[in-house]
Motif scaffolding. Sequence first.
Motif, PDB file in Angstrom:
ATOM      1  N   GLY A  23       9.502  -7.771  18.158  1.00  0.00           N
ATOM      2  CA  GLY A  23      10.796  -8.419  18.770  1.00  0.00           C
ATOM      3  C   GLY A  23      11.452  -7.621  19.992  1.00  0.00           C
ATOM      4  N   GLN A  24      11.577  -6.805  19.805  1.00  0.00           N
ATOM      5  CA  GLN A  24      11.929  -5.675  20.936  1.00  0.00           C
ATOM      6  C   GLN A  24      12.024  -4.350  21.110  1.00  0.00           C
ATOM      7  N   GLU A  25      11.657  -3.645  22.235  1.00  0.00           N
ATOM      8  CA  GLU A  25      11.496  -2.203  22.755  1.00  0.00           C
ATOM      9  C   GLU A  25      11.962  -1.747  21.050  1.00  0.00           C
ATOM     10  N   ILE A  26      11.652  -0.664  20.597  1.00  0.00           N
ATOM     11  CA  ILE A  26      12.037  -0.075  19.359  1.00  0.00           C
ATOM     12  C   ILE A  26      11.830   1.339  19.122  1.00  0.00           C
ATOM     13  N   THR A  27      12.774   2.435  18.829  1.00  0.00           N
ATOM     14  CA  THR A  27      12.291   3.601  18.779  1.00  0.00           C
ATOM     15  C   THR A  27      11.990   4.003  17.406  1.00  0.00           C
ATOM     16  N   GLY A  28      11.297   5.149  17.181  1.00  0.00           N
ATOM     17  CA  GLY A  28      10.860   4.388  15.506  1.00  0.00           C
ATOM     18  C   GLY A  28       9.177   5.309  15.383  1.00  0.00           C
ATOM     19  N   SER A  29       8.594   4.618  13.974  1.00  0.00           N
ATOM     20  CA  SER A  29       7.393   4.319  13.945  1.00  0.00           C
ATOM     21  C   SER A  29       7.351   3.476  12.716  1.00  0.00           C
ATOM     22  N   LEU A  30       5.423   3.085  13.013  1.00  0.00           N
ATOM     23  CA  LEU A  30       5.107   2.330  11.949  1.00  0.00           C
ATOM     24  C   LEU A  30       5.199   2.646  10.597  1.00  0.00           C
ATOM     25  N   ARG A  31       5.357   2.120   9.653  1.00  0.00           N
ATOM     26  CA  ARG A  31       4.442   2.350   8.119  1.00  0.00           C
ATOM     27  C   ARG A  31       3.978   2.027   7.605  1.00  0.00           C
ATOM     28  N   LEU A  32       2.540   1.721   7.433  1.00  0.00           N
ATOM     29  CA  LEU A  32       1.580   0.629   6.736  1.00  0.00           C
ATOM     30  C   LEU A  32       1.604   1.603   5.045  1.00  0.00           C
ATOM     31  N   LYS A  33       1.029   0.197   4.669  1.00  0.00           N
ATOM     32  CA  LYS A  33       0.975   0.538   3.093  1.00  0.00           C
ATOM     33  C   LYS A  33      -0.452  -0.543   3.208  1.00  0.00           C
ATOM     34  N   ALA A  34      -2.147   1.023   2.780  1.00  0.00           N
ATOM     35  CA  ALA A  34      -3.267  -0.460   2.656  1.00  0.00           C
ATOM     36  C   ALA A  34      -4.066   0.226   1.190  1.00  0.00           C
ATOM     37  N   LYS A  35      -5.279  -0.826   1.166  1.00  0.00           N
ATOM     38  CA  LYS A  35      -6.284  -0.558   0.197  1.00  0.00           C
ATOM     39  C   LYS A  35      -7.270  -0.465   0.655  1.00  0.00           C
ATOM     40  N   GLY A  36      -8.311   0.936   0.313  1.00  0.00           N
ATOM     41  CA  GLY A  36      -9.526   0.671   0.572  1.00  0.00           C
ATOM     42  C   GLY A  36     -10.208   1.410  -0.322  1.00  0.00           C
ATOM     43  N   ALA A  37     -11.519   1.711   0.602  1.00  0.00           N
ATOM     44  CA  ALA A  37     -12.854   2.982  -0.561  1.00  0.00           C
ATOM     45  C   ALA A  37     -12.614   4.494   0.355  1.00  0.00           C
ATOM     46  N   LYS A  38     -12.560   5.176  -0.383  1.00  0.00           N
ATOM     47  CA  LYS A  38     -12.838   6.199   0.265  1.00  0.00           C
ATOM     48  C   LYS A  38     -13.300   6.256   1.821  1.00  0.00           C
ATOM     49  N   GLY A  39     -12.661   6.529   3.097  1.00  0.00           N
ATOM     50  CA  GLY A  39     -13.409   6.586   4.247  1.00  0.00           C
ATOM     51  C   GLY A  39     -13.206   5.748   4.949  1.00  0.00           C
ATOM     52  N   LYS A  40     -12.696   4.680   4.582  1.00  0.00           N
ATOM     53  CA  LYS A  40     -12.504   3.383   5.516  1.00  0.00           C
ATOM     54  C   LYS A  40     -11.401   3.698   6.425  1.00  0.00           C
ATOM     55  N   LEU A  41     -11.551   3.645   7.813  1.00  0.00           N
ATOM     56  CA  LEU A  41     -10.706   3.584   8.543  1.00  0.00           C
ATOM     57  C   LEU A  41      -9.473   2.249   8.903  1.00  0.00           C
ATOM     58  N   LEU A  42      -8.094   2.777   9.883  1.00  0.00           N
ATOM     59  CA  LEU A  42      -7.417   1.424  10.418  1.00  0.00           C
ATOM     60  C   LEU A  42      -7.345   3.105  11.362  1.00  0.00           C
ATOM     61  N   THR A  43      -7.404   1.725  12.892  1.00  0.00           N
ATOM     62  CA  THR A  43      -7.219   2.818  14.385  1.00  0.00           C
ATOM     63  C   THR A  43      -5.911   1.938  14.497  1.00  0.00           C
TER      64      THR A  43
ATOM     65  N   GLU B 145      -2.752   2.322  -3.796  1.00  0.00           N
ATOM     66  CA  GLU B 145      -2.227   1.382  -2.329  1.00  0.00           C
ATOM     67  C   GLU B 145      -1.765   3.629  -1.728  1.00  0.00           C
ATOM     68  N   GLU B 146      -2.015   3.201  -0.541  1.00  0.00           N
ATOM     69  CA  GLU B 146      -1.707   4.365   0.270  1.00  0.00           C
ATOM     70  C   GLU B 146      -0.907   4.237   1.513  1.00  0.00           C
ATOM     71  N   CYS B 147       0.201   4.866   1.830  1.00  0.00           N
ATOM     72  CA  CYS B 147       1.277   5.133   2.860  1.00  0.00           C
ATOM     73  C   CYS B 147       0.664   6.320   4.232  1.00  0.00           C
ATOM     74  N   TRP B 148       0.931   5.207   4.907  1.00  0.00           N
ATOM     75  CA  TRP B 148       0.868   6.723   6.323  1.00  0.00           C
ATOM     76  C   TRP B 148       2.372   5.818   7.024  1.00  0.00           C
ATOM     77  N   GLU B 149       2.512   6.713   6.597  1.00  0.00           N
ATOM     78  CA  GLU B 149       3.984   7.456   7.721  1.00  0.00           C
ATOM     79  C   GLU B 149       4.575   8.007   9.042  1.00  0.00           C
ATOM     80  N   PRO B 150       4.010   8.484  10.590  1.00  0.00           N
ATOM     81  CA  PRO B 150       3.826   9.207  11.444  1.00  0.00           C
ATOM     82  C   PRO B 150       5.587  10.074  11.349  1.00  0.00           C
ATOM     83  N   TYR B 151       5.052  11.154  10.882  1.00  0.00           N
ATOM     84  CA  TYR B 151       6.203  12.236  11.238  1.00  0.00           C
ATOM     85  C   TYR B 151       7.304  11.792  12.414  1.00  0.00           C
TER      86      TYR B 151
END
Length: 703
Positions: free
Chosen positions: A222-242, A276-282
């Motif tokens: 909705g607007q420019e922010i400062t921070g990072s995306l936090r994603l949660k996902a399910k999938g088989a081992k080795g599956k990739l999200l870009t 369910e796994e989580c990806w949150e950049p440092y």
Amino acid sequence: MKMLTIPAFAERRPHEHLGRAFTNYNRRASAYCNLHVLCRAVIEIAEDTQATLRITADDCYKLYVDGVFQGIGPAPGFAFDYFYNTYELTLTKGRHVLAAHIYYQGEINRVWNSGDDRFGLAAELTAGDAELPLDWKYCINHARHGNWVGYMTQYMENFDSSFWNENWNILTFDDSGWDRLVPALYSDHVMREQPSKMLAVYEKRPVLVEKRAPGKIFVDMGQEITGSLRLKAKGAKGKLLTVYSAEELNDDGSVRWEMRCKCNYKETWKLAGSGEECWEPYEYKGFRYAEIVTDEDVELTDICAVVRHYPADDSVCTFSTSDPWLGKIFELCRETVRYGIQDGYLDCPTREKGQYLGDAIVTSRAQMILTDGTELVHKALEQFAETDPFCPALLGVSPGAFMQEIADSSLFWGNMALYTYYHDGDQEKLASYYPVAKRIVEHYEQYLGDNGLLWSANDKWNLVDWPDNLRDNYDFVLTQPPRTLGCHNAINAQFIGAVQTLERMEEILGIDAPKRYEQYREAFNRAFYREETGLYVDSVVSEHSSLHAQLFALYFGLQKDEALPRTVEFIREKGLSCGVYTTHFLLQGLGRIGAYDLVYELLVNETEHGWVNMLREGATTCFEAWGKDQKWNTSFLHPFACSPTAVITEVLCGICADATVPAGYRVEPHIPDVIEELHMSRRICGKTVSVHKQDGRVWWEET
């Protein structure tokens, strides 16, 4: 507190890289870069208690207590003046775990004093008078990898969940295979409590999440922010999200992740197949949009952003108006200040991420108005002053390890200190700043010529304005470092302004010292004023009159009285043919001589040079230039463009902090006739001062 570290750093001698950009010094980065270390300390509490935790890390930490996030810190600092943070904890009887994710970037840049082989964690936990022992264990984590972006300011975080220590920060995690942190043999940190507030960190949901094609999700915050995306996902081992992040979209609606500001925000996430796994950049980014591309049979279960910025309370300063543009410009600047200020006054949260003195001059003024706080600006003033011993007349970036020297910045340091005094009336602080302001003036005085003015062959870069294509054809060759011998307008106006500021400090502090402002002012007029045109020229050998040859002189009151009518006429003709940074001095200068209608006209002008143009181009925070294409590496979140905050508040609404008067403020509204309705309130000196215009009447009140 003693710094603990991992064995690889335990006996490393700190590599001192403090130096000057225009001299040869060793810029060797550390042998270790982009290092993530997870640390845990389990404690046993005999009974319910209130405990105090003091903690710091070099470069930084993220703290958790029993798996719950507590904060990020510390604000960057020099090892000889390093900050720690204090947390008040309520601990119940039983076992608890303190967990810190500490990070060492290892690069020589504007962000931290990294690359110096100082790395570690220091913490002290007390309950009452008793110190509770902390036995820190650690594990180097290899889940993140990637190339750096910007000016070596951030590593991209390609994340492999298979290497991540899931639930590492909760009590039941098995850390039996972890080693213990050890004392840093050569630790030389001198620590004090961080004088500024902790960052606000919170979740923000996207305004739009849209599936645009199989395995392709579009996200708009909705607007420019400062921070990072936090994603949660399910999938088989080795599956990739870009994940592609960006400040803008391409013409076809796709995310422009190869950004104008020279940051390429592309990261990957490889799943471990553990549910369910989580990806949150440092790290953090400046962005608005994201596109997430997933392998087949990957389910995205949650998308949000984790936002971070310096604390802001929107009730401190409010503004509304019937004017179609002025209110939008004020809010544009408010959001710029909100998301652009982190632990310091950043250039931008993308490319540089460093605290620039020139940027801080404008940004701190806006932030003081919007928050009624001065703790962050005092920290900045002190951190720049700390560079004086190894860089006479101060560095332009502090406390980062990339040592830039900019004359414009150092010559305005005293002006920034004086304005801060007007806001909070802290005469003790002003007295501590006075010797630094005096040394800055004395440093430049060594470059005075026979005509009583500065010559350009000094030891710092003079930028006049930035970018260089917005200098209104300023007729003097500006190089970095200075190589052109000559005497030009802007640096002399800035120098004389520093002298004027010093003399005002002396008046406030009761210091008896020689007065030189009028002497230098006369020399300036002899050299640069042309009676035949009524204007000032760019240099002693030029007959070209740029906007910049007028605006710094206007800001500091250097012009002859007879020059002012032509100055106003000239500025009206030129418009904002300058960069966004120098409009602060231009508009404040016009306000000083009472040209309020022209101030308003320039604020809301609808040419390609103005904040209206930013809004037309879709800005939600201020651009680095007037338009996206007006600079080769434009950032979309650049706080040095937020001068309308102070101009609207102080010049048009006339609510000015002034510690030299009994009330602590002055109110002198100058609202243009074309504005039918306006309401502004500002908290100042513990009171709320409001200015109103309605039904043709202007009045103000204090509550």
